[in-house]
Write a protein that holds these residues in place. Sequence first.
Motif, mmCIF file in Angstrom:
data_model
loop_
_atom_site.group_PDB
_atom_site.id
_atom_site.type_symbol
_atom_site.label_atom_id
_atom_site.label_comp_id
_atom_site.label_asym_id
_atom_site.label_seq_id
_atom_site.Cartn_x
_atom_site.Cartn_y
_atom_site.Cartn_z
ATOM 1 N N GLY A 16 -15.844 -108.383 123.155
ATOM 2 C CA GLY A 16 -15.436 -108.664 124.517
ATOM 3 C C GLY A 16 -14.605 -107.553 125.133
ATOM 4 N N SER A 17 -14.144 -107.795 126.353
ATOM 5 C CA SER A 17 -13.393 -106.789 127.100
ATOM 6 C C SER A 17 -12.126 -107.391 127.702
ATOM 7 N N LEU A 18 -11.157 -106.544 127.867
ATOM 8 C CA LEU A 18 -9.934 -106.865 128.596
ATOM 9 C C LEU A 18 -9.505 -105.648 129.385
ATOM 10 N N ARG A 19 -8.805 -105.893 130.478
ATOM 11 C CA ARG A 19 -8.249 -104.797 131.263
ATOM 12 C C ARG A 19 -6.745 -105.000 131.380
ATOM 13 N N LEU A 20 -6.013 -104.108 130.772
ATOM 14 C CA LEU A 20 -4.566 -104.166 130.847
ATOM 15 C C LEU A 20 -4.077 -103.376 132.063
ATOM 16 N N SER A 21 -3.019 -103.877 132.672
ATOM 17 C CA SER A 21 -2.397 -103.184 133.798
ATOM 18 C C SER A 21 -0.934 -102.929 133.483
ATOM 19 N N CYS A 22 -0.423 -101.836 134.025
ATOM 20 C CA CYS A 22 0.987 -101.510 133.893
ATOM 21 C C CYS A 22 1.468 -101.084 135.273
ATOM 22 N N ALA A 23 2.216 -101.964 135.914
ATOM 23 C CA ALA A 23 2.770 -101.649 137.227
ATOM 24 C C ALA A 23 4.098 -100.931 137.041
ATOM 25 N N TYR A 24 4.228 -99.770 137.672
ATOM 26 C CA TYR A 24 5.472 -99.026 137.516
ATOM 27 C C TYR A 24 6.179 -98.868 138.851
ATOM 28 N N SER A 25 7.487 -98.856 138.786
ATOM 29 C CA SER A 25 8.314 -98.742 139.986
ATOM 30 C C SER A 25 9.616 -98.041 139.620
ATOM 31 N N GLY A 26 10.350 -97.692 140.637
ATOM 32 C CA GLY A 26 11.614 -97.018 140.398
ATOM 33 C C GLY A 26 11.501 -95.549 140.730
ATOM 34 N N ASP A 27 12.039 -94.722 139.887
ATOM 35 C CA ASP A 27 12.118 -93.293 140.134
ATOM 36 C C ASP A 27 10.796 -92.611 139.797
ATOM 37 N N THR A 28 9.716 -93.088 140.427
ATOM 38 C CA THR A 28 8.387 -92.646 140.021
ATOM 39 C C THR A 28 8.068 -91.210 140.425
ATOM 40 N N HIS A 29 8.824 -90.618 141.356
ATOM 41 C CA HIS A 29 8.484 -89.249 141.744
ATOM 42 C C HIS A 29 8.834 -88.270 140.647
ATOM 43 N N THR A 30 9.596 -88.707 139.667
ATOM 44 C CA THR A 30 9.884 -87.864 138.512
ATOM 45 C C THR A 30 9.056 -88.306 137.310
ATOM 46 N N ARG A 31 8.037 -89.088 137.559
ATOM 47 C CA ARG A 31 7.212 -89.641 136.478
ATOM 48 C C ARG A 31 6.589 -88.536 135.659
ATOM 49 N N GLY A 32 6.659 -88.706 134.365
ATOM 50 C CA GLY A 32 6.023 -87.765 133.459
ATOM 51 C C GLY A 32 4.795 -88.383 132.850
ATOM 52 N N CYS A 33 4.550 -88.058 131.605
ATOM 53 C CA CYS A 33 3.420 -88.597 130.878
ATOM 54 C C CYS A 33 3.554 -90.116 130.776
ATOM 55 N N MET A 34 2.427 -90.806 130.884
ATOM 56 C CA MET A 34 2.422 -92.255 130.671
ATOM 57 C C MET A 34 1.417 -92.586 129.586
ATOM 58 N N SER A 35 1.772 -93.534 128.757
ATOM 59 C CA SER A 35 0.948 -93.844 127.597
ATOM 60 C C SER A 35 0.901 -95.341 127.332
ATOM 61 N N TRP A 36 -0.079 -95.704 126.536
ATOM 62 C CA TRP A 36 -0.165 -97.045 125.961
ATOM 63 C C TRP A 36 0.049 -96.930 124.457
#
Length: 123
Positions: A16-36
């Motif tokens: 089967g399948s699933l779709r995970l989501s990660c909503a991010y907020s805050g100081d996002t203009h300095t966001r670096g690498c994002m991972s699971w």
Amino acid sequence: QVQLVESGGGSVQAGGSLRLSCAYSGDTHTRGCMSWFRQVAGQQREWVSSINPDGNVHYRDSVKGRFTLSRDNDKNTLFLQMNSLKPEDTAMYFCAAARLSGCNTYPAWYSYWGQGTQVTVSL
């Protein structure tokens, strides 16, 4: 500060399948690498996939061809599409963000973490 909130976990049968989501907020203009990452109770947290600010994506070998990581900058959301799920994919899945643009497979590299979302795959 960056806040991360995962969703989309659940229980599915193998294949089967699933779709995970990660909503991010805050100081996002300095966001670096994002991972699971994912973690089974009693085991170490393991890296699954990363995307850097340039959009380059990497996967651990065991999920290549089955998982797809993407990002919607307009919605400030990171997605992990998981297809052909296997029982060994069962784990708590965490979204993580680093302060630096470079990515790393070590959890200590990441400064911000979500609360996790459970994925259970049964035969």
